[in-house]
Design a protein around this motif. Structure first.
Motif, PDB file in Angstrom:
ATOM      1  N   ASP A   6     -35.413 -37.035  -8.435  1.00 24.79           N
ATOM      2  CA  ASP A   6     -34.911 -38.398  -8.386  1.00 24.79           C
ATOM      3  C   ASP A   6     -33.543 -38.433  -9.143  1.00 24.79           C
ATOM      4  O   ASP A   6     -32.542 -39.080  -8.892  1.00 24.79           O
ATOM      5  N   TYR A   7     -33.524 -37.665 -10.337  1.00 30.36           N
ATOM      6  CA  TYR A   7     -32.240 -37.850 -11.139  1.00 30.36           C
ATOM      7  C   TYR A   7     -31.070 -37.207 -10.458  1.00 30.36           C
ATOM      8  O   TYR A   7     -29.995 -37.972 -10.382  1.00 30.36           O
TER       9      TYR A   7
ATOM     10  N   ASP B  42     -30.116 -39.884  -7.688  1.00 32.51           N
ATOM     11  CA  ASP B  42     -29.288 -41.120  -8.193  1.00 32.51           C
ATOM     12  C   ASP B  42     -27.954 -40.602  -8.605  1.00 32.51           C
ATOM     13  O   ASP B  42     -26.920 -41.546  -8.440  1.00 32.51           O
TER      14      ASP B  42
ATOM     15  N   ASN C 177     -31.327 -48.096 -10.837  1.00 33.23           N
ATOM     16  CA  ASN C 177     -31.963 -46.938 -11.976  1.00 33.23           C
ATOM     17  C   ASN C 177     -30.875 -46.551 -13.103  1.00 33.23           C
ATOM     18  O   ASN C 177     -29.953 -46.709 -12.788  1.00 33.23           O
TER      19      ASN C 177
ATOM     20  N   TYR D 100     -30.914 -43.878 -16.808  1.00 33.64           N
ATOM     21  CA  TYR D 100     -31.615 -42.713 -17.514  1.00 33.64           C
ATOM     22  C   TYR D 100     -31.202 -42.802 -18.832  1.00 33.64           C
ATOM     23  O   TYR D 100     -31.856 -41.684 -19.490  1.00 33.64           O
TER      24      TYR D 100
ATOM     25  N   LYS E 144     -43.974 -48.039 -14.621  1.00 30.72           N
ATOM     26  CA  LYS E 144     -43.079 -47.697 -13.172  1.00 30.72           C
ATOM     27  C   LYS E 144     -44.143 -46.720 -12.565  1.00 30.72           C
ATOM     28  O   LYS E 144     -43.918 -45.490 -13.101  1.00 30.72           O
TER      29      LYS E 144
ATOM     30  N   GLY F 208     -41.409 -43.912 -15.130  1.00 27.40           N
ATOM     31  CA  GLY F 208     -40.373 -44.879 -15.901  1.00 27.40           C
ATOM     32  C   GLY F 208     -41.013 -46.174 -16.215  1.00 27.40           C
ATOM     33  O   GLY F 208     -42.147 -46.243 -16.117  1.00 27.40           O
TER      34      GLY F 208
ATOM     35  N   SER G  73     -34.756 -50.405 -13.313  1.00 28.08           N
ATOM     36  CA  SER G  73     -35.700 -49.411 -13.755  1.00 28.08           C
ATOM     37  C   SER G  73     -35.307 -48.384 -14.594  1.00 28.08           C
ATOM     38  O   SER G  73     -34.113 -47.782 -14.413  1.00 28.08           O
ATOM     39  N   TYR G  74     -35.858 -48.038 -15.689  1.00 22.83           N
ATOM     40  CA  TYR G  74     -35.549 -46.884 -16.722  1.00 22.83           C
ATOM     41  C   TYR G  74     -36.409 -45.681 -16.473  1.00 22.83           C
ATOM     42  O   TYR G  74     -37.745 -45.822 -16.342  1.00 22.83           O
ATOM     43  N   LYS G  75     -35.661 -44.647 -15.827  1.00 15.45           N
ATOM     44  CA  LYS G  75     -36.403 -43.383 -15.308  1.00 15.45           C
ATOM     45  C   LYS G  75     -36.504 -42.359 -16.240  1.00 15.45           C
ATOM     46  O   LYS G  75     -35.324 -42.061 -16.938  1.00 15.45           O
TER      47      LYS G  75
END
Length: 671
Positions: A34-35, A38, A86, A88, A115, A284, A310-312
């Protein structure tokens, strides 16, 4: 950067991200973290801002991400299902908070929610009854998966009396608990099937299955968190959460009402540590402005609300040394490489081993060398996985890890079939782990369920020379005196074992077939084959074209069956088992006709039905004199069609002008 370079980079990133979206949302098999996704998405957005003339109108920066699969009916969302932006790091959250304050002032609250790492779902209720369940899809329209969602126990099908509106939509996340994931993944590996990487993928793959009876066997769960109505019922999101909980919906109890960004950051830091103690995965925290009027004032971008973010969590990653690569041989002959690591603490547990999946993972993606220092991640993965290699620590004389060419157990040359990632040992009758694994599978609870015999006993009996084939199990009663002399078994345990072996002869054909351990023939496939072919002789001699007419039997399973029954050793083994009176014929129930109203009529049943299973409809047809055919032809009288029927059957039936009827219309024929 020149205009030409920017245009090419935008085109390349757009194509790459679209493919990643397809892998994630449609195939449920993501190939990028995901990181990293993004980061690439942000890079593309910045380029499009600088060079808007090169932006694709359907750019991933402007879309939610999913696509609609072809197997399900497409339903347009009444309210679009947007994705969230998103972040981070804490600074971006502080920037988000400052934008909110600039727009609406300082008088507002946040709701923080876990999340969940699952599959977004929209549920529509009419008159207190579940009317429809639709996936996110592309955000505008999704797949109608109502029949499958009805199998999820925590989703109410009928609400108790309450003050809810006549029509409303509620959204949430379908997911799978880790324990269920581990158990089901173990079963997949036992059946020679590719395991899922994590619970999210397993949940997504399950929801998109065509057979709701199979979905029901996989324990899914669902948390709901978003209410949508034509008329606003509540002033705040927090009030709506409490209300839908009182209506009977499954709401996560860890959500929190926060008065400022400091409390939000405290909540995030708390759950970054506590998340590993949950029975399910979260990746998250979702932060939402609480007041609905303030949400409306803040509005939306093209793909996400301005009032939520959204904080992942970053997946926990550690560095350790690769000590060796070893190889395991499964009962189907699949050879799996395993990285043996210098023990290291990761996500609350000590990790000593990590999966390497296959040769491509070792030689192409990681380009692994002996004694490399590697980065290992757990995150959403239940099984630790090597993410990358620290090249700065690689020794100058380090040699590349080469995948073995011969079986580590029997030294047979390994084979790799076209289109498959794994290498296999073809010596299924002479390779000890395969021999023992097949016998352990045969005696298992879902196969022959032999009381008094366990995995350790099978291994002991094999090592002592008592058994080397499945059929040898049924010779053990002739060697009871020898068993007593082993010293390991008492007379009572031997008698229990022999009684269990004798009782197993009563097991139906489908259990015996599953117990044979044919690659890709799992428990469900064995049932389908037994029901279709009725006996082992017809199945063993069936050509490819006949095999694929059976329900849910595709190319891979058909070829595996042909390969298995072409082996002389396998045919001899079946003959021996027949001699021990095991069931290789499906027991036919004597049919008592309820009427002859369907006499002379032929039917095919396809799709999923809400009121009846396909087997129940088959029984109704046969009990009233009708005949079930295996394939569509001009001789067919009716195609009984349910939800999610295959498009090929529908097209062929229409071309031949065959009447297509529902299950209700079938029952009307009996009036």
């Amino acid at each position: 950067m020149s205009s030409t370079e920017a245009q090419k980079q935008i085109a390349d990133l757009t194509a790459e991200l679209k493919q990643h979206n397809y892998n994630y949302y449609v195939l449920a098999m993501p190939t990028i973290a995901d990181y990293d996704f993004d980061h690439k998405l942000k890079q593309l957005a910045e380029l499009e801002k600088q060079y808007p003339e090169f932006a694709d109108p359907n750019s991933p920066t402007q879309q939610v991400g999913g696509e609609v699969t072809k197997e399900f009916v497409n339903v347009r969302h009444k309210w679009p299902m947007l994705s969230l932006g998103n972040t981070y790091n804490e600074q971006e959250l502080i920037d988000f908070d400052q934008r909110i304050r600039k727009a609406i002032g300082d008088n507002f609250e946040y709701v923080c929610e876990l999340k969940f790492d699952g599959l977004s779902m929209s549920l529509t209720y009419e008159g207190g009854k579940l009317a429809r369940a639709v996936t996110r899809g592309d955000g505008v329209q999704g797949d109608d998966v109502t029949t499958n969602v009805r199998t999820i126990n925590t989703i109410p099908k009928h609400l108790h009396k309450g003050d809810y509106p006549e029509l409303f939509e509620i959204r949430g996340e379908v997911f799978m608990h880790r324990k269920a994931f581990e158990r089901l993944n173990d079963e997949r590996m036992e059946n020679g099937e590719v395991p899922y990487a994590n619970p999210r993928n397993f949940a997504s793959g399950t929801i998109k299955m065509q057979d709701s009876a199979e979905v029901a066997k996989r324990p899914l769960d669902c948390f709901l968190y978003g209410l949508y109505t034509d008329k606003t019922l509540f002033k705040t999101h927090w009030e709506s959460l409490q209300a839908v909980k009182s209506w009977g919906f499954h709401i996560d109890n860890h959500s929190k009402l926060c008065g400022n960004i400091t409390e939000v950051l405290e909540f995030i830091n708390e759950w970054d540590k506590e998340r590993f103690g949950l029975s399910y995965d979260i990746d998250g925290i979702v932060i939402k402005v609480n007041n609905y009027s303030q949400q409306q004032e803040l509005g939306f971008t093209a793909k996400s609300p301005r009032w939520a973010i959204s904080y992942k969590f970053k997946a926990e990653r550690v560095e350790t040394e690769l000590q060796a690569v070893t190889y395991q041989v499964g009962r189907t002959g699949a050879v799996t490489p395993v990285a043996n690591l210098k023990p290291v603490l990761l996500a609350g547990t000590t990790v000593k081993r990590a999966t390497l999946h296959n040769a491509d993972e070792i030689e192409i993606r990681l380009q692994l060398h002996e004694h490399d220092w590697v980065f290992v991640e757990k995150g959403g993965e239940i099984i630790p996985k090597i993410i990358s290699v620290n090249l700065d620590k690689r020794k100058p004389d380090a040699q590349p890890v080469k995948y073995i060419t011969h079986c580590p157990a029997c030294n047979t040359l390994l084979e790799r079939k076209d289109g498959e990632a794994a290498y296999y040992c073809p010596n299924d009758e002479g390779c000890p782990p395969q021999i023992v694994g097949k016998m352990q599978h045969f005696i298992g609870r879902k196969a022959m369920d032999i009381d008094g015999l366990g995995d350790e006993t099978i291994e002991t009996l094999y090592q002592r020379g008592f058994i080397s084939h499945i059929s040898d199990i049924y010779k053990l009663h002739e060697r009871a005196d020898e068993l007593k002399q082993l010293g390991r078994f008492g007379e009572k345990s031997i008698n229990n074992m022999l009684d269990g072996i004798e009782k197993s002869k009563q097991m139906p054909f489908e259990k015996v077939l599953f117990g044979l351990g044919i690659r890709y023939v799992g428990e469900t496939v064995a049932k389908k084959l037994a029901a279709h072919f009725k006996n082992i002789d017809r199945l063993a001699t069936a050509p490819y074209d006949e095999l694929i007419t059976a329900d849910e039997i595709g190319d891979r399973i058909a070829l595996s069956l042909i390969e298995y029954f072409s082996g002389e050793v396998h045919r001899e083994e079946i003959e021996k088992l027949k001699g021990y009176r095991l069931n290789f014929v499906t027991e036919e129930k004597e049919l008592q006709l309820a009427s002859d109203k369907l006499a002379g009529k032929s039917f095919i049943i396809s799709g999923v039905f809400e009121t009846y299973s396909r087997d129940e409809l088959k029984d109704i047809i046969e009990q009233n004199g009708g005949k079930i055919l295996s394939s569509i032809s001009a001789k067919l009288n009716y195609l009984v069609a349910g939800d999610n029927m295959g498009p090929a059957k529908l097209e062929k039936a229409n071309k031949l002008n065959i009447p297509i009827i529902s299950d209700a219309e079938l029952l009307n024929l009996l009036l």
